[in-house]
Design an enzyme around this catalytic site. Structure first.
Site, mmCIF file in Angstrom:
data_model
loop_
_atom_site.group_PDB
_atom_site.id
_atom_site.type_symbol
_atom_site.label_atom_id
_atom_site.label_comp_id
_atom_site.label_asym_id
_atom_site.label_seq_id
_atom_site.Cartn_x
_atom_site.Cartn_y
_atom_site.Cartn_z
ATOM 1 N N GLU A 225 0.829 -1.209 0.000
ATOM 2 C CA GLU A 225 0.000 0.000 0.000
ATOM 3 C C GLU A 225 0.860 1.254 0.000
ATOM 4 O O GLU A 225 0.569 2.233 -0.689
ATOM 5 C CB GLU A 225 -0.908 0.027 1.245
ATOM 6 C CG GLU A 225 -2.063 -0.937 1.204
ATOM 7 C CD GLU A 225 -3.009 -0.645 0.065
ATOM 8 O OE1 GLU A 225 -2.715 -1.131 -1.055
ATOM 9 O OE2 GLU A 225 -4.020 0.030 0.261
ATOM 10 N N THR B 31 -5.634 7.436 -5.320
ATOM 11 C CA THR B 31 -5.637 7.524 -3.846
ATOM 12 C C THR B 31 -4.591 8.506 -3.349
ATOM 13 O O THR B 31 -4.840 9.288 -2.433
ATOM 14 C CB THR B 31 -5.375 6.129 -3.245
ATOM 15 O OG1 THR B 31 -6.433 5.281 -3.654
ATOM 16 C CG2 THR B 31 -5.336 6.162 -1.725
HETATM 17 N N1 HSE Z 1 -8.278 4.983 4.044
HETATM 18 C C1 HSE Z 1 -7.749 5.139 2.734
HETATM 19 C C2 HSE Z 1 -8.089 6.542 2.225
HETATM 20 C C3 HSE Z 1 -8.334 4.097 1.826
HETATM 21 O O1 HSE Z 1 -9.237 6.937 2.404
HETATM 22 O O2 HSE Z 1 -7.234 7.192 1.670
HETATM 23 C C4 HSE Z 1 -7.837 4.181 0.410
HETATM 24 O O3 HSE Z 1 -8.540 3.240 -0.378
#
Ligand code: HSE
Length: 333
Positions: free
Chosen positions: A155, A208
């Site tokens: 990640e 993201t």
């Molecule tokens: N918690 C993370 C965000 C998840 O909201 O950036 C990304 O899929």
């Protein structure tokens, strides 16, 4: 940064993962599920797995030590075959180093069965499928939760931050709370039976990494009070099987007001879903996917159909999925 040597605390009430097998031969195919992270109010601390979509990894033992990626399908050429630049390759490499098995040769085929950059934990599904395949091929019988730090490395590489709210539910299945990141403390939560999830992925680009950069870094105490009341309400609703409490707690005043601007007609879609009987509606992960909880499959299907039709009317392609919460996590195919 995650320290792999630190103890991981896990409170897992039910892990349905198939037991690891040392004797499955020299190749394996593993599916790992998509996930809905944040669950509206729990930014970076809540997530759950769904039955579809998900990714598949075929892994084979080879004679030459090291990791190779021989094939990636379904990515439109977007993902690197270089194992040092690919989240699956990097996380499996970290795992092999941690168990002292860099003498092993592993070849990976990654079959993307879900859209990239969708907010459905696409990189997490691939990484978890790869790690689970490696662990199973090697006959490593330690708890699947021990793979979490390696998945978080993936990640970190994919979006610049090693959050666990996609990888933890993809790996462990079910509804998961990340109680703490340091030390890593994972709690698997119960959830009401028959809760359905309607997912719509509008095909617009929301990376993201960028969706994390636009959110506020400082919040006011009164907003924090509202937010932690809602998180506690959601978790209580899950324990109490109280779907109304779940619904009224799934409100986000911190992240959604900003990220919703990246999603076409977010508030129109929310109004439509709620008027059709959704329990709640919000952004899945960092978006652009949105999801609604419903009390039955029929309502979930109706919501996805209507939202898809609406997106088509504003010239946006979309994919839809309807699923219950997936308690199994990765599975050997
Ligand atoms: N918690 C993370 C965000 C998840 O909201 O950036 C990304 O899929």
């Amino acid at each position: 940064m995650i320290d792999n040597n630190k103890e991981i605390v896990t409170t897992l009430n039910k892990t349905n993962n198939p037991p690891p097998s040392g004797g499955r031969g020299t190749s394996i195919c593993v599916f790992a599920p998509a996930t809905v992270a944040n669950v509206v109010c729990g930014f970076d601390v809540l997530g759950f797995a769904v039955n579809e979509p998900g990714d598949e990894v075929i892994m084979r033992m080879t004679d030459k030590p090291g990791i190779t990626i021989s094939k990636i399908t379904g990515d439109n050429g977007r993902l690197p075959l270089d194992p040092g630049k690919n989240t699956v390759g990097v996380s499996v490499q970290h795992y092999l180093e941690s168990i002292g098995r860099t003498d092993i040769g592993l070849d990976i085929e990654l079959h993307k069965k879900m859209p990239i950059g969708s907010g459905l934990g696409s990189s997490s599904a691939s990484t978890v499928a790869g790690l689970f395949a490696a662990k199973t091929l090697l006959g490593d019988e330690t708890d699947a939760a021990k793979l979490l730090p390696f998945a978080m490395k993936g990640e970190e590489m994919a979006c610049g931050h090693g959050h666990a709210d996609n990888v933890a539910p993809a790996l462990l299945g079910g509804f998961v709370l990340i109680r703490s990141y340091d030390p890593l403390d994972i709690v698997r939560l119960p959830h009401p039976k028959g809760l359905y999830c309607a997912i719509v992925f509008p095909d617009v680009d929301v990376p993201t990494r960028e969706a994390r950069q636009i959110i506020r870094t400082k919040i006011q105490m009164k907003d924090a009070v509202t937010q932690w009341g809602n998180i506690a309400g959601l978790v209580s609703g899950l324990f109490m099987n109280d779907i109304d409490l779940i619904g009224r707690s799934m409100k986000d005043i911190l992240v959604e007001p900003i990220r919703s601007m990246l999603i076409p007609d977010f508030y129109v879609m929310r109004e439509m879903a709620m008027s059709m009987g959704a329990v709640s509606f919000g952004i899945s992960g960092s978006g652009p996917s949105v999801f609604a909880f419903t009390r039955d499959e029929e309502t979930a299907k109706l919501i996805t159909q209507k939202l898809q039709r609406h997106l088509t009317s504003i010239k946006i392609n979309s994919n839809t999925y309807v699923s219950e919460i997936n308690d199994a996590g990765p599975k050997i195919l």
